[in-house]
Design a protein around this motif. Structure first.
Motif, PDB file in Angstrom:
ATOM      1  N   VAL A   1      -6.672  36.856   1.882  1.00  0.00           N
ATOM      2  CA  VAL A   1      -6.461  36.868   0.433  1.00  0.00           C
ATOM      3  C   VAL A   1      -5.698  35.643  -0.052  1.00  0.00           C
ATOM      4  O   VAL A   1      -6.106  34.995  -1.016  1.00  0.00           O
ATOM      5  CB  VAL A   1      -5.728  38.166   0.012  1.00  0.00           C
ATOM      6  CG1 VAL A   1      -5.344  38.131  -1.452  1.00  0.00           C
ATOM      7  CG2 VAL A   1      -6.596  39.377   0.302  1.00  0.00           C
ATOM      8  N   VAL A   2      -4.592  35.295   0.611  1.00  0.00           N
ATOM      9  CA  VAL A   2      -3.723  34.238   0.099  1.00  0.00           C
ATOM     10  C   VAL A   2      -4.061  32.873   0.688  1.00  0.00           C
ATOM     11  O   VAL A   2      -4.264  31.908  -0.044  1.00  0.00           O
ATOM     12  CB  VAL A   2      -2.237  34.582   0.350  1.00  0.00           C
ATOM     13  CG1 VAL A   2      -1.328  33.463  -0.110  1.00  0.00           C
ATOM     14  CG2 VAL A   2      -1.874  35.887  -0.343  1.00  0.00           C
ATOM     15  N   MET A   3      -4.113  32.794   1.997  1.00  0.00           N
ATOM     16  CA  MET A   3      -4.310  31.492   2.635  1.00  0.00           C
ATOM     17  C   MET A   3      -5.744  30.981   2.464  1.00  0.00           C
ATOM     18  O   MET A   3      -5.962  29.821   2.168  1.00  0.00           O
ATOM     19  CB  MET A   3      -3.959  31.566   4.125  1.00  0.00           C
ATOM     20  CG  MET A   3      -2.551  32.066   4.415  1.00  0.00           C
ATOM     21  SD  MET A   3      -1.259  31.044   3.743  1.00  0.00           S
ATOM     22  CE  MET A   3      -1.336  29.653   4.808  1.00  0.00           C
ATOM     23  N   ASP A   4      -6.720  31.871   2.691  1.00  0.00           N
ATOM     24  CA  ASP A   4      -8.128  31.469   2.567  1.00  0.00           C
ATOM     25  C   ASP A   4      -8.674  31.655   1.159  1.00  0.00           C
ATOM     26  O   ASP A   4      -9.836  31.335   0.899  1.00  0.00           O
ATOM     27  CB  ASP A   4      -8.996  32.253   3.558  1.00  0.00           C
ATOM     28  CG  ASP A   4      -8.715  31.902   5.000  1.00  0.00           C
ATOM     29  OD1 ASP A   4      -8.042  30.876   5.245  1.00  0.00           O
ATOM     30  OD2 ASP A   4      -9.168  32.651   5.888  1.00  0.00           O
ATOM     31  N   LYS A   5      -7.870  32.213   0.253  1.00  0.00           N
ATOM     32  CA  LYS A   5      -8.254  32.429  -1.151  1.00  0.00           C
ATOM     33  C   LYS A   5      -9.573  33.192  -1.274  1.00  0.00           C
ATOM     34  O   LYS A   5     -10.437  32.844  -2.063  1.00  0.00           O
ATOM     35  CB  LYS A   5      -8.307  31.106  -1.896  1.00  0.00           C
ATOM     36  CG  LYS A   5      -6.966  30.412  -1.966  1.00  0.00           C
ATOM     37  CD  LYS A   5      -7.093  29.067  -2.635  1.00  0.00           C
ATOM     38  CE  LYS A   5      -5.767  28.378  -2.753  1.00  0.00           C
ATOM     39  NZ  LYS A   5      -5.189  27.890  -1.536  1.00  0.00           N
ATOM     40  N   MET A   6      -9.710  34.223  -0.456  1.00  0.00           N
ATOM     41  CA  MET A   6     -10.873  35.123  -0.459  1.00  0.00           C
ATOM     42  C   MET A   6     -12.191  34.411  -0.150  1.00  0.00           C
ATOM     43  O   MET A   6     -13.258  34.907  -0.484  1.00  0.00           O
ATOM     44  CB  MET A   6     -10.988  35.875  -1.787  1.00  0.00           C
ATOM     45  CG  MET A   6      -9.912  36.916  -2.022  1.00  0.00           C
ATOM     46  SD  MET A   6      -9.926  38.243  -0.833  1.00  0.00           S
ATOM     47  CE  MET A   6     -11.413  39.079  -1.252  1.00  0.00           C
TER      48      MET A   6
ATOM     49  N   TYR B   1     -11.500  39.484  12.118  1.00  0.00           N
ATOM     50  CA  TYR B   1     -10.428  40.249  12.759  1.00  0.00           C
ATOM     51  C   TYR B   1     -10.010  41.429  11.885  1.00  0.00           C
ATOM     52  O   TYR B   1      -9.800  42.539  12.377  1.00  0.00           O
ATOM     53  CB  TYR B   1      -9.209  39.363  13.041  1.00  0.00           C
ATOM     54  CG  TYR B   1      -9.330  38.532  14.286  1.00  0.00           C
ATOM     55  CD1 TYR B   1      -9.233  39.106  15.544  1.00  0.00           C
ATOM     56  CD2 TYR B   1      -9.530  37.159  14.212  1.00  0.00           C
ATOM     57  CE1 TYR B   1      -9.333  38.342  16.696  1.00  0.00           C
ATOM     58  CE2 TYR B   1      -9.631  36.388  15.355  1.00  0.00           C
ATOM     59  CZ  TYR B   1      -9.533  36.987  16.593  1.00  0.00           C
ATOM     60  OH  TYR B   1      -9.630  36.229  17.734  1.00  0.00           O
ATOM     61  N   PHE B   2      -9.897  41.196  10.579  1.00  0.00           N
ATOM     62  CA  PHE B   2      -9.504  42.264   9.665  1.00  0.00           C
ATOM     63  C   PHE B   2     -10.482  43.436   9.730  1.00  0.00           C
ATOM     64  O   PHE B   2     -10.063  44.595   9.814  1.00  0.00           O
ATOM     65  CB  PHE B   2      -9.406  41.737   8.228  1.00  0.00           C
ATOM     66  CG  PHE B   2      -8.955  42.777   7.239  1.00  0.00           C
ATOM     67  CD1 PHE B   2      -7.616  43.052   7.081  1.00  0.00           C
ATOM     68  CD2 PHE B   2      -9.883  43.474   6.477  1.00  0.00           C
ATOM     69  CE1 PHE B   2      -7.195  44.019   6.174  1.00  0.00           C
ATOM     70  CE2 PHE B   2      -9.475  44.441   5.583  1.00  0.00           C
ATOM     71  CZ  PHE B   2      -8.118  44.714   5.424  1.00  0.00           C
ATOM     72  N   VAL B   3     -11.762  43.145   9.704  1.00  0.00           N
ATOM     73  CA  VAL B   3     -12.785  44.200   9.737  1.00  0.00           C
ATOM     74  C   VAL B   3     -12.729  44.965  11.059  1.00  0.00           C
ATOM     75  O   VAL B   3     -12.804  46.199  11.083  1.00  0.00           O
ATOM     76  CB  VAL B   3     -14.192  43.600   9.487  1.00  0.00           C
ATOM     77  CG1 VAL B   3     -15.276  44.612   9.766  1.00  0.00           C
ATOM     78  CG2 VAL B   3     -14.291  43.072   8.070  1.00  0.00           C
ATOM     79  N   ILE B   4     -12.565  44.254  12.168  1.00  0.00           N
ATOM     80  CA  ILE B   4     -12.497  44.910  13.477  1.00  0.00           C
ATOM     81  C   ILE B   4     -11.239  45.759  13.580  1.00  0.00           C
ATOM     82  O   ILE B   4     -11.282  46.898  14.072  1.00  0.00           O
ATOM     83  CB  ILE B   4     -12.582  43.867  14.607  1.00  0.00           C
ATOM     84  CG1 ILE B   4     -13.965  43.226  14.616  1.00  0.00           C
ATOM     85  CG2 ILE B   4     -12.266  44.497  15.960  1.00  0.00           C
ATOM     86  CD1 ILE B   4     -14.086  42.002  15.491  1.00  0.00           C
TER      87      ILE B   4
END
Length: 142
Positions: free
Chosen positions: A95-100, A118-121
């Motif tokens: 959300v913050v670093m990759d700006k979605m 990684y988040f999804v897994i």
């Protein structure tokens, strides 16, 4: 052959173990690199603002999530609890670093962001649990 074509799992717990091991080892490598190169990485983290904290505090939280929580995930010890910092860490990066930007156009076509994968897994593991081949399962069994 019939078993391979079936939608029923051959061994769901073995699949969860493999996912935990592979994803845990890969993420622990990220955390270990940050841990061993702490001072070099801290310079980069001066630009990171996590809940108003900058500098070494977000780095320590990131190392805790990426290295120590990954080790817990590998062992299957306090799995769901250890997934919470990992989900927060990867969610913050997305959300913050990759700006979605979940995917980008690269030299070889579309590239999916690692933090999003990684988040999804981690989210899937949070909902499924660690499986039968974990310390959690052994402790709860007794």
């Amino acid at each position: 052959m019939k078993k391979l074509l079936s939608s029923l799992p051959i061994n769901l717990d073995l699949g969860l173990l493999l996912i935990r091991l592979i994803i845990g080892i890969l993420m622990a490598c990220y955390g270990y690199q940050k841990l061993t190169h702490f001072e070099d990485t801290a310079a980069y983290f001066n630009e990171v603002n996590f809940l108003g904290m900058t500098g070494k505090v977000p780095l320590v939280l990131t190392i805790f999530a990426e290295f120590f929580c990954s080790l817990l995930l590998i062992a299957g010890l306090l799995s769901r609890l250890s997934l919470i910092p990992l989900l927060i860490c990867m969610g913050y990066i997305v959300v913050v670093m990759d700006k979605m930007e979940i995917y980008t156009s690269g030299d070889h076509g579309v590239e999916i962001g690692h933090a999003f994968l990684y988040f999804v897994i981690y989210l899937a593991l949070f909902f499924t649990g660690p499986g039968r081949y974990s310390v959690d399962a052994a402790v709860l069994k007794k």
